[in-house]
Design a protein around this motif. Structure first.
Motif, PDB file in Angstrom:
ATOM      1  N   ASP A   5       0.832  -1.210   0.000  1.00 19.68           N
ATOM      2  CA  ASP A   5       0.000   0.000   0.000  1.00 19.68           C
ATOM      3  C   ASP A   5       0.866   1.260   0.000  1.00 19.68           C
ATOM      4  OD1 ASP A   5      -2.351  -1.406  -0.043  1.00 19.68           O
ATOM      5  OD2 ASP A   5      -2.682  -1.297   2.128  1.00 19.68           O
ATOM      6  N   HIS A   6       1.879   1.293   0.863  1.00 21.46           N
ATOM      7  CA  HIS A   6       2.728   2.485   0.957  1.00 21.46           C
ATOM      8  C   HIS A   6       3.557   2.667  -0.310  1.00 21.46           C
ATOM      9  CE1 HIS A   6       2.610   2.974   5.614  1.00 21.46           C
ATOM     10  NE2 HIS A   6       1.462   2.553   5.131  1.00 21.46           N
ATOM     11  N   ALA A   7       4.075   1.572  -0.848  1.00 23.00           N
ATOM     12  CA  ALA A   7       4.868   1.666  -2.075  1.00 23.00           C
ATOM     13  C   ALA A   7       3.991   2.114  -3.250  1.00 23.00           C
ATOM     14  CB  ALA A   7       5.510   0.322  -2.387  1.00 23.00           C
TER      15      ALA A   7
ATOM     16  N   GLU B 254       2.380   6.195  -7.205  1.00 23.41           N
ATOM     17  CA  GLU B 254       1.308   7.001  -7.789  1.00 23.41           C
ATOM     18  C   GLU B 254       1.642   8.492  -7.744  1.00 23.41           C
ATOM     19  OE1 GLU B 254      -2.525   4.067  -6.868  1.00 23.41           O
ATOM     20  OE2 GLU B 254      -2.088   5.777  -5.543  1.00 23.41           O
ATOM     21  N   ALA B 255       2.405   8.875  -6.715  1.00 24.08           N
ATOM     22  CA  ALA B 255       2.799  10.285  -6.576  1.00 24.08           C
ATOM     23  C   ALA B 255       4.003  10.625  -7.447  1.00 24.08           C
ATOM     24  CB  ALA B 255       3.111  10.605  -5.117  1.00 24.08           C
ATOM     25  N   GLU B 256       4.894   9.675  -7.608  1.00 23.77           N
ATOM     26  CA  GLU B 256       6.125   9.901  -8.373  1.00 23.77           C
ATOM     27  C   GLU B 256       6.489   8.616  -9.109  1.00 23.77           C
ATOM     28  OE1 GLU B 256       8.779  11.185 -10.386  1.00 23.77           O
ATOM     29  OE2 GLU B 256       8.307  12.740  -8.910  1.00 23.77           O
ATOM     30  N   HIS B 257       6.280   8.599 -10.416  1.00 17.13           N
ATOM     31  CA  HIS B 257       6.485   7.369 -11.194  1.00 17.13           C
ATOM     32  C   HIS B 257       7.963   7.022 -11.359  1.00 17.13           C
ATOM     33  CE1 HIS B 257       2.243   7.092 -12.161  1.00 17.13           C
ATOM     34  NE2 HIS B 257       2.241   8.349 -12.551  1.00 17.13           N
ATOM     35  N   ARG B 258       8.824   8.021 -11.393  1.00 14.32           N
ATOM     36  CA  ARG B 258      10.250   7.766 -11.635  1.00 14.32           C
ATOM     37  C   ARG B 258      10.992   7.617 -10.309  1.00 14.32           C
ATOM     38  NH1 ARG B 258      11.901  11.861 -16.634  1.00 14.32           N
ATOM     39  NH2 ARG B 258      10.384  11.019 -18.147  1.00 14.32           N
ATOM     40  N   ILE B 259      10.768   6.486  -9.678  1.00 14.59           N
ATOM     41  CA  ILE B 259      11.447   6.182  -8.418  1.00 14.59           C
ATOM     42  C   ILE B 259      12.536   5.153  -8.667  1.00 14.59           C
ATOM     43  CG2 ILE B 259      11.168   5.101  -6.145  1.00 14.59           C
ATOM     44  CD1 ILE B 259      10.064   7.818  -6.101  1.00 14.59           C
ATOM     45  N   ASP B 260      13.730   5.418  -8.112  1.00 14.79           N
ATOM     46  CA  ASP B 260      14.830   4.472  -8.234  1.00 14.79           C
ATOM     47  C   ASP B 260      14.422   3.140  -7.603  1.00 14.79           C
ATOM     48  OD1 ASP B 260      17.330   3.069  -7.183  1.00 14.79           O
ATOM     49  OD2 ASP B 260      18.226   4.673  -8.382  1.00 14.79           O
ATOM     50  N   PRO B 261      14.628   2.011  -8.302  1.00 18.81           N
ATOM     51  CA  PRO B 261      14.231   0.697  -7.750  1.00 18.81           C
ATOM     52  C   PRO B 261      14.817   0.416  -6.376  1.00 18.81           C
ATOM     53  CG  PRO B 261      14.827   0.495 -10.066  1.00 18.81           C
ATOM     54  CD  PRO B 261      15.190   1.894  -9.653  1.00 18.81           C
ATOM     55  N   GLN B 262      16.037   0.893  -6.121  1.00 20.41           N
ATOM     56  CA  GLN B 262      16.661   0.653  -4.818  1.00 20.41           C
ATOM     57  C   GLN B 262      15.933   1.404  -3.709  1.00 20.41           C
ATOM     58  OE1 GLN B 262      20.878   1.345  -4.784  1.00 20.41           O
ATOM     59  NE2 GLN B 262      21.178   0.395  -2.785  1.00 20.41           N
ATOM     60  N   VAL B 263      15.382   2.571  -4.033  1.00 15.05           N
ATOM     61  CA  VAL B 263      14.655   3.359  -3.036  1.00 15.05           C
ATOM     62  C   VAL B 263      13.331   2.694  -2.694  1.00 15.05           C
ATOM     63  CG1 VAL B 263      13.490   5.562  -2.601  1.00 15.05           C
ATOM     64  CG2 VAL B 263      15.733   5.542  -3.689  1.00 15.05           C
TER      65      VAL B 263
ATOM     66  N   ARG C  44       6.979  11.008   2.357  1.00 16.70           N
ATOM     67  CA  ARG C  44       7.909  12.134   2.320  1.00 16.70           C
ATOM     68  C   ARG C  44       9.361  11.691   2.393  1.00 16.70           C
ATOM     69  NH1 ARG C  44       7.057  15.462   6.896  1.00 16.70           N
ATOM     70  NH2 ARG C  44       5.746  13.899   7.876  1.00 16.70           N
ATOM     71  N   SER C  45       9.642  10.707   3.236  1.00 19.50           N
ATOM     72  CA  SER C  45      11.030  10.247   3.370  1.00 19.50           C
ATOM     73  C   SER C  45      11.506   9.536   2.108  1.00 19.50           C
ATOM     74  CB  SER C  45      11.169   9.323   4.578  1.00 19.50           C
ATOM     75  OG  SER C  45      10.376   8.160   4.435  1.00 19.50           O
ATOM     76  N   THR C  46      10.624   8.766   1.473  1.00 19.85           N
ATOM     77  CA  THR C  46      11.010   8.056   0.249  1.00 19.85           C
ATOM     78  C   THR C  46      11.296   9.022  -0.886  1.00 19.85           C
ATOM     79  OG1 THR C  46       9.669   6.134   0.884  1.00 19.85           O
ATOM     80  CG2 THR C  46      10.303   6.301  -1.429  1.00 19.85           C
ATOM     81  N   LEU C  47      10.432  10.023  -1.055  1.00 22.50           N
ATOM     82  CA  LEU C  47      10.661  11.021  -2.105  1.00 22.50           C
ATOM     83  C   LEU C  47      11.923  11.826  -1.816  1.00 22.50           C
ATOM     84  CD1 LEU C  47       7.004  12.273  -2.722  1.00 22.50           C
ATOM     85  CD2 LEU C  47       8.328  10.628  -4.074  1.00 22.50           C
TER      86      LEU C  47
END
Length: 264
Positions: free
Chosen positions: A108-110, A115-124, A170-173
């Motif tokens: 759910d969190h991921a 959904e908020a930011e599609h270009r997320i580094d896979p490691q993050v 917020r921390s992930t972004l």
């Protein structure tokens, strides 16, 4: 009316299990036919439904066939042994349930982050999922090294799942932005230092102003092997850059002294 003696086909239809399953249970020593003819035909009696229903019930509870056999044979009539087995199985299922709930929360969190930011580094994003799934193990490890008030504060902050979801978002972004900044700018650059400032604000929001305490224990923890539950969103090179950026920020803000830096 049920016949006193039924063929394997008749018994399987009444019991709602396949003949193949009945033969398998027989091979495992769980349920033998009441009678086997000279030609090898198997016959069952109505009473055979009782142990069959026991097998089905125990399987439903998650017991292995080996455990079921032990319960129904060597421990037959021992209600205390059965009670212990049921309690152990309940504990195992509750542990499995908690693990599944953590996985669902991680998904759910991921999903919210993606959904908020599609270009997320896979490691993050992997770090986020790993952190949530291993949340309990991390708290147990921290409880061995950090004071109870700090642990309690973290637990209280994450007691509200919506608050935890927002903090994780917020921390992930922020970690995503940090990775990109560390790749393109010097650790002491304004761009990186502004992100370190945001990182500190998020950490203080979670743990309070405990950085002097963290500094006190930093040298002690450096020689301790971190458990597998403690992951990282950074590559080895990015970790080095982050450490340099954090050290620069800490000295500039007076969190660490120059003496601490020189002692390293």
């Amino acid at each position: 009316m049920m016949k006193e003696q039924m063929s394997i086909g008749e018994f399987s239809r009444i019991a709602r299990v396949s003949p193949r399953t009945l033969r398998f249970y027989e091979e495992q020593g769980l349920l033998k036919p009441s009678y086997i003819s000279d030609s090898g035909r198997r016959y069952y009696r109505p009473d055979d439904l009782i142990p069959l229903q026991q097998i089905i019930a125990y399987k439903y509870l998650g017991f292995s066939l080996k455990d079921i056999k032990a319960i129904m044979s060597g421990q037959a009539g021992d209600s205390n042994a059965l009670l212990r087995s049921l309690r152990m199985q309940k504990q195992a299922l509750e542990h499995k349930q908690q693990h599944i709930q953590q996985i669902l929360k991680a998904i759910d969190h991921a999903t919210a982050v993606l959904e908020a930011e599609h270009r997320i580094d896979p490691q993050v994003i992997s770090f986020l999922i790993h952190s949530i799934v291993t949340e309990q193990q991390q708290m147990e490890w921290m409880s061995d090294w950090f004071p109870e008030p700090l642990i309690q504060r973290i637990k209280e902050n994450f007691a509200d799942e919506s608050k935890e979801r927002d903090w994780n978002m917020r921390s992930t972004l922020l970690l995503q932005d940090l990775k990109q900044a560390l790749r393109n700018h010097r650790p002491d650059s304004e761009e990186v230092q502004q992100l370190i400032e945001q990182f500190m604000a998020l950490a203080n929001e979670l743990m309070g102003d405990n950085w002097y305490f963290m500094n006190e224990y930093a040298d002690h923890l450096e020689n301790i092997e971190l458990p597998a539950a403690i992951g990282t969103p950074f590559t080895e090179e990015e970790e080095k850059w982050f450490a340099e950026a954090f050290e620069y920020y800490s000295i500039k803000k007076g969190l660490f002294s120059d003496g601490h830096r020189e002692s390293e």
